[in-house]
Motif scaffolding. Sequence first.
Motif, PDB file in Angstrom:
ATOM      1  N   THR A   1       0.871  -1.177   0.000  1.00 54.23           N
ATOM      2  CA  THR A   1       0.000   0.000   0.000  1.00 54.23           C
ATOM      3  C   THR A   1       0.907   1.226   0.000  1.00 54.23           C
ATOM      4  OG1 THR A   1      -1.747  -1.142   1.177  1.00 54.23           O
ATOM      5  CG2 THR A   1      -1.764   1.251   1.299  1.00 54.23           C
ATOM      6  N   THR A   2       0.631   2.130  -0.921  1.00 57.88           N
ATOM      7  CA  THR A   2       1.457   3.340  -0.959  1.00 57.88           C
ATOM      8  C   THR A   2       0.611   4.531  -0.511  1.00 57.88           C
ATOM      9  OG1 THR A   2       0.928   3.780  -3.266  1.00 57.88           O
ATOM     10  CG2 THR A   2       2.883   2.452  -2.821  1.00 57.88           C
ATOM     11  N   HIS A   3       1.300   5.514   0.072  1.00 60.42           N
ATOM     12  CA  HIS A   3       0.652   6.713   0.615  1.00 60.42           C
ATOM     13  C   HIS A   3       1.699   7.820   0.579  1.00 60.42           C
ATOM     14  CE1 HIS A   3       2.927   5.430   4.116  1.00 60.42           C
ATOM     15  NE2 HIS A   3       2.294   4.286   4.102  1.00 60.42           N
ATOM     16  N   PRO A   4       1.352   9.041   0.938  1.00 60.27           N
ATOM     17  CA  PRO A   4       2.325  10.127   0.768  1.00 60.27           C
ATOM     18  C   PRO A   4       3.629   9.937   1.542  1.00 60.27           C
ATOM     19  CG  PRO A   4       0.142  11.010   1.178  1.00 60.27           C
ATOM     20  CD  PRO A   4       0.036   9.536   1.367  1.00 60.27           C
ATOM     21  N   TYR A   5       3.636   9.016   2.522  1.00 57.88           N
ATOM     22  CA  TYR A   5       4.821   8.885   3.369  1.00 57.88           C
ATOM     23  C   TYR A   5       5.746   7.753   2.936  1.00 57.88           C
ATOM     24  CZ  TYR A   5       1.608  11.886   5.691  1.00 57.88           C
ATOM     25  OH  TYR A   5       0.734  12.907   5.936  1.00 57.88           O
ATOM     26  N   ASN A   6       5.332   6.976   1.935  1.00 57.95           N
ATOM     27  CA  ASN A   6       6.275   5.960   1.438  1.00 57.95           C
ATOM     28  C   ASN A   6       6.352   5.914  -0.090  1.00 57.95           C
ATOM     29  OD1 ASN A   6       4.019   4.527   0.586  1.00 57.95           O
ATOM     30  ND2 ASN A   6       4.253   2.847   2.037  1.00 57.95           N
ATOM     31  N   VAL A   7       5.539   6.762  -0.742  1.00 64.54           N
ATOM     32  CA  VAL A   7       5.457   6.681  -2.197  1.00 64.54           C
ATOM     33  C   VAL A   7       6.802   6.997  -2.872  1.00 64.54           C
ATOM     34  CG1 VAL A   7       4.606   9.065  -2.491  1.00 64.54           C
ATOM     35  CG2 VAL A   7       4.048   7.339  -4.206  1.00 64.54           C
ATOM     36  N   ALA A   8       7.616   7.823  -2.221  1.00 66.22           N
ATOM     37  CA  ALA A   8       8.896   8.201  -2.828  1.00 66.22           C
ATOM     38  C   ALA A   8       9.911   7.059  -2.774  1.00 66.22           C
ATOM     39  CB  ALA A   8       9.463   9.423  -2.112  1.00 66.22           C
ATOM     40  N   PHE A   9       9.532   5.970  -2.120  1.00 72.65           N
ATOM     41  CA  PHE A   9      10.471   4.861  -1.928  1.00 72.65           C
ATOM     42  C   PHE A   9      10.044   3.602  -2.678  1.00 72.65           C
ATOM     43  CE2 PHE A   9      10.617   7.600   1.788  1.00 72.65           C
ATOM     44  CZ  PHE A   9      11.959   7.756   2.041  1.00 72.65           C
ATOM     45  N   ILE A  10       9.042   3.725  -3.568  1.00 69.14           N
ATOM     46  CA  ILE A  10       8.489   2.512  -4.204  1.00 69.14           C
ATOM     47  C   ILE A  10       9.590   1.641  -4.812  1.00 69.14           C
ATOM     48  CG2 ILE A  10       7.066   1.600  -6.103  1.00 69.14           C
ATOM     49  CD1 ILE A  10       5.078   3.820  -5.615  1.00 69.14           C
TER      50      ILE A  10
ATOM     51  N   TYR B   1      20.324  14.054   6.933  1.00 67.30           N
ATOM     52  CA  TYR B   1      19.470  13.064   7.587  1.00 67.30           C
ATOM     53  C   TYR B   1      18.598  13.786   8.620  1.00 67.30           C
ATOM     54  CZ  TYR B   1      22.281   9.302   5.618  1.00 67.30           C
ATOM     55  OH  TYR B   1      22.889   8.445   4.753  1.00 67.30           O
ATOM     56  N   PRO B   2      17.469  13.173   9.006  1.00 64.98           N
ATOM     57  CA  PRO B   2      16.591  13.853   9.979  1.00 64.98           C
ATOM     58  C   PRO B   2      17.298  14.163  11.306  1.00 64.98           C
ATOM     59  CG  PRO B   2      15.470  11.966   9.026  1.00 64.98           C
ATOM     60  CD  PRO B   2      16.897  11.903   8.545  1.00 64.98           C
ATOM     61  N   CYS B   3      18.112  13.230  11.791  1.00 68.53           N
ATOM     62  CA  CYS B   3      18.898  13.522  12.994  1.00 68.53           C
ATOM     63  C   CYS B   3      20.057  12.538  13.077  1.00 68.53           C
ATOM     64  CB  CYS B   3      18.056  13.491  14.273  1.00 68.53           C
ATOM     65  SG  CYS B   3      17.796  11.853  14.969  1.00 68.53           S
ATOM     66  N   HIS B   4      21.040  12.862  13.934  1.00 70.25           N
ATOM     67  CA  HIS B   4      22.239  12.020  14.003  1.00 70.25           C
ATOM     68  C   HIS B   4      21.927  10.623  14.544  1.00 70.25           C
ATOM     69  CE1 HIS B   4      21.999  14.665  17.556  1.00 70.25           C
ATOM     70  NE2 HIS B   4      22.128  13.531  18.187  1.00 70.25           N
TER      71      HIS B   4
ATOM     72  N   LYS C   1      10.722  12.606   0.556  1.00 73.12           N
ATOM     73  CA  LYS C   1      11.426  11.672   1.433  1.00 73.12           C
ATOM     74  C   LYS C   1      11.374  12.095   2.899  1.00 73.12           C
ATOM     75  CE  LYS C   1      14.275   9.292  -1.826  1.00 73.12           C
ATOM     76  NZ  LYS C   1      15.580   9.130  -2.448  1.00 73.12           N
ATOM     77  N   ARG C   2      11.216  13.384   3.154  1.00 76.16           N
ATOM     78  CA  ARG C   2      11.158  13.771   4.564  1.00 76.16           C
ATOM     79  C   ARG C   2       9.713  13.985   5.022  1.00 76.16           C
ATOM     80  NH1 ARG C   2      11.845  19.914   6.551  1.00 76.16           N
ATOM     81  NH2 ARG C   2      11.351  21.023   4.647  1.00 76.16           N
ATOM     82  N   ARG C   3       8.763  13.610   4.172  1.00 78.66           N
ATOM     83  CA  ARG C   3       7.366  13.952   4.458  1.00 78.66           C
ATOM     84  C   ARG C   3       6.873  13.386   5.787  1.00 78.66           C
ATOM     85  NH1 ARG C   3       5.238  15.179  -0.661  1.00 78.66           N
ATOM     86  NH2 ARG C   3       5.712  17.279   0.008  1.00 78.66           N
ATOM     87  N   ILE C   4       7.249  12.180   6.094  1.00 78.11           N
ATOM     88  CA  ILE C   4       6.752  11.596   7.348  1.00 78.11           C
ATOM     89  C   ILE C   4       7.222  12.434   8.546  1.00 78.11           C
ATOM     90  CG2 ILE C   4       8.625   9.905   7.739  1.00 78.11           C
ATOM     91  CD1 ILE C   4       6.217   7.936   8.502  1.00 78.11           C
ATOM     92  N   TYR C   5       8.395  13.044   8.408  1.00 78.13           N
ATOM     93  CA  TYR C   5       8.906  13.887   9.501  1.00 78.13           C
ATOM     94  C   TYR C   5       8.257  15.273   9.480  1.00 78.13           C
ATOM     95  CZ  TYR C   5      12.433  10.276   9.419  1.00 78.13           C
ATOM     96  OH  TYR C   5      13.047   9.060   9.422  1.00 78.13           O
TER      97      TYR C   5
END
Lengths: 299, 547
Positions: A160-169, B287-290, B314-318
């Motif tokens: 399942t992809t979503h905005p928080y993992n889509v960049a890593f497919i 990187y987000p943090c050390h 790539k940093r969206r989750i953060y």
Amino acid sequence: MKERYVIHVTKKCNCNCLYCYEKDKMSTYTWEEVKELIDGIVKYNKSFGVEFLGGEPAMAFHLIQQSYEYLESMNDIFVSDYVITTNSTILTEEMLDFLKTNKKVYWSASLDGTKYMNQLRVFKEPSNNGAPQNTYDVVVDNLKKLLYNIDIDRIHVHMTTHPYNVAFIDRGVGHLYSLGIRHIGIGTVESTIKIGREYAEDFISQLDIVSKKIINGTYQNLKIDLFEWIKPKEDKRSYLFNSEGKLIGESYGRVENDIVSNSNYKTVLGTSPLQNMIYEIREYVHLRHKENLNEKRIR
Amino acid sequence: MINLNKYELQFPISPIPITSVSVLLTEDCNLRCTYCFEKHNKNKMSQQVGERMIDFLFENAQKGNVDYISLTMFGGEPMLASEMLEYLTKYAWQQGEKFNKGVQVIIITNGTILTDQMKNFLSYAIKVGKPIQIQISVDGPPEVHDRTRVTIDKKGSFHMIEKNLVKYKEIYGELSNRFINLHGVLSKDNIQYLYESYKFFKEETRFENLWFLPVTEEEWTDEHVQIYFDGMKKIYNDVISDCKNQNSLAPLEKYAPLNRTLTENWGDAPCGAGKNYATITANGEIYPCHHIYFNDPEKETLIGDIWTGVSESKRRIYSEYQGDDLSCGSTCEHKNCYRCIAVNLISNGSILSQTKGGYCRMMKIDKLFQDMARKEMERMGLLMGSKNNLMTKEEAGFDCGEVYRDYAECHIVDIQRLNGNSHTIPLEKPNLSYQENKTETQVRDLVYNGKSEIILQEWEDEGKHYCRTRNENGEINVREIINFNGLQESQKKEKEKCNAGQCGCSIKKEENIQLEEQIEILSDAMALMIRKLDVIQNMLIELNRGK
């Protein structure tokens, strides 16, 4: 196109994925309820595919077994395949034996790529340190067991992809490939996490990388669902509710005269606010892969 | 070609810029502390990378309209790259003038290395009015420090720091207590010396800004939690008595975690990692943090580099997660504790899966003392009109003795909650007289949190009733008994008062609390006005006299 019927066997689940859309996490089903649905299906349709869904269907594995045996015992009915759509965290010896023996049963595990990409899939019960754990380690252990015991073509992984993992497919696909997985489905979170243009852009560019890697041989023999086949736009997902308002099954609305139009079940058509966008980007990715293949042929 | 412009953008066009970083000048270190999570690569940041990093941060600050950039010189041991540290700090000052932005520089050092070049530079920074903040990691007096902070040959390192502490004092002089702080890491090996270490820093080294924070990934047991509580209680008493003696908030301000008493809002997420904060490695990766970086050999958490910038996807989750998204977030009263998303990711596979257990209880102890300190400061008139969520004893799982009475609930209250044999319970007051229950038939029980417990002993102290109980799991608890069957007349009245919200306990009705708070705020304001009127009156008198 052949119809597929989804049979719900339990709404209980041992996971608490952050994007889970399920509202009913309690209902269980009796064999009578499941049998009634099956009887309704076979009354109108003699050839179809079956999908077992939950909750977590492995938590009601006896109903899967019973349904399988019941359907297989009918001489005039042909079921092409039985797919268990599972979080893949539960795999008992009994289940493994069943899968080993019955070659028409497919295992479709939900795993969103690498452990990092799988962050939103967590167990319901927290571990000793009070934290809900990522399901990745358990799922991968079970996949390894399955890969050792059953045909590789019967093991699918659904990301399942979503905005928080889509960049890593691409990373996720590569990782699953390295684990030995050769069938990967790429899905999109539909209602519980918002998606927008950024998601669409990443989805397309990441899958283009994957497409090229399949073509150049990096991912030999890898099958990505939406490269191979795209779910028809005309599909009309119908949900079947019994008289108590309990969801019993689903169909894709591919045949005209079947349980959906004839039974006492209440039918509700499934809609998703983003289905047009999701369809458009999936179709684009599908066609793009065909183009990539053609380009290679021309060269 | 597909046209995606018809679909709405979901995230902000100008996301929060990274302007605050920890800089891995080198990953090399001359120590091998027992709890360290680093890998000690012998790399070094080059001048070219360093300059680009600083420009990158100023460009971000400009785009995001942020007033200053912050460089935390980190490693490894940054003093192993002290010449580069000096060069880059000067470069940042110079570029700061160009971009018209401020620069904050902090050095996190193990304190073992202080070269003449560095001494001169630190003095120079003070001379030009840009003193550099120093954080020195010291775990306690020599015998405590040397248990955990050891050299590559596993020898203690305290003797290497001792003389440098004196040098730092010489360099910073009066500024020492503003710009230098000592940071102790509490691990299983040294937590029992918390108070001793605190005293040592304060009295022997005479540094005032002190921090003691428990290692987040340690598997803390109930016993450690109790030890932490005991240590914190002693420190709390010292800090509060200093505040009283000096009639000042300063002693509170100088001790972390008690300093959080003074901050109403700690923001939403536990830290800025991947939001406005990041780590820049010696080769310019971001990187987000050390902590995350050192645990990610696959480079999966890499979010960009200083040349091409940050990948928002790539940093969206953060950048997007909020404090309430953490698994403990929305229900805990004390959600602003020192939670660590890096530890969550490493231990639980998700930045949002919060490790609770012993560490969580330690954080609640912090909150308990912060609440008490707040109340105390309000009582002293040093803080006024504040509103914060005070924790009940049940939430904290601990009682602090007399100071905490204000918060006592008017029913059954945990006095001491410990697992183990009854003889291990350290009673608050050792001279209690109690009567043993004589026979089984006389055994009474009580219901606590919906579960029955057998009363083993009962006693009285200063007019209050206490009992020792055993619950179904065999756990022994000491509880104060206020209102259950068999209340005396006076206690019944107290209960009635409590139900009516008139007793001053923490289970007052919501509206009473609000009303009382309003009254409190108003009376504080009145008191302030009266004081000001007095001042004005005195001034008028003085003026008249002058005439």
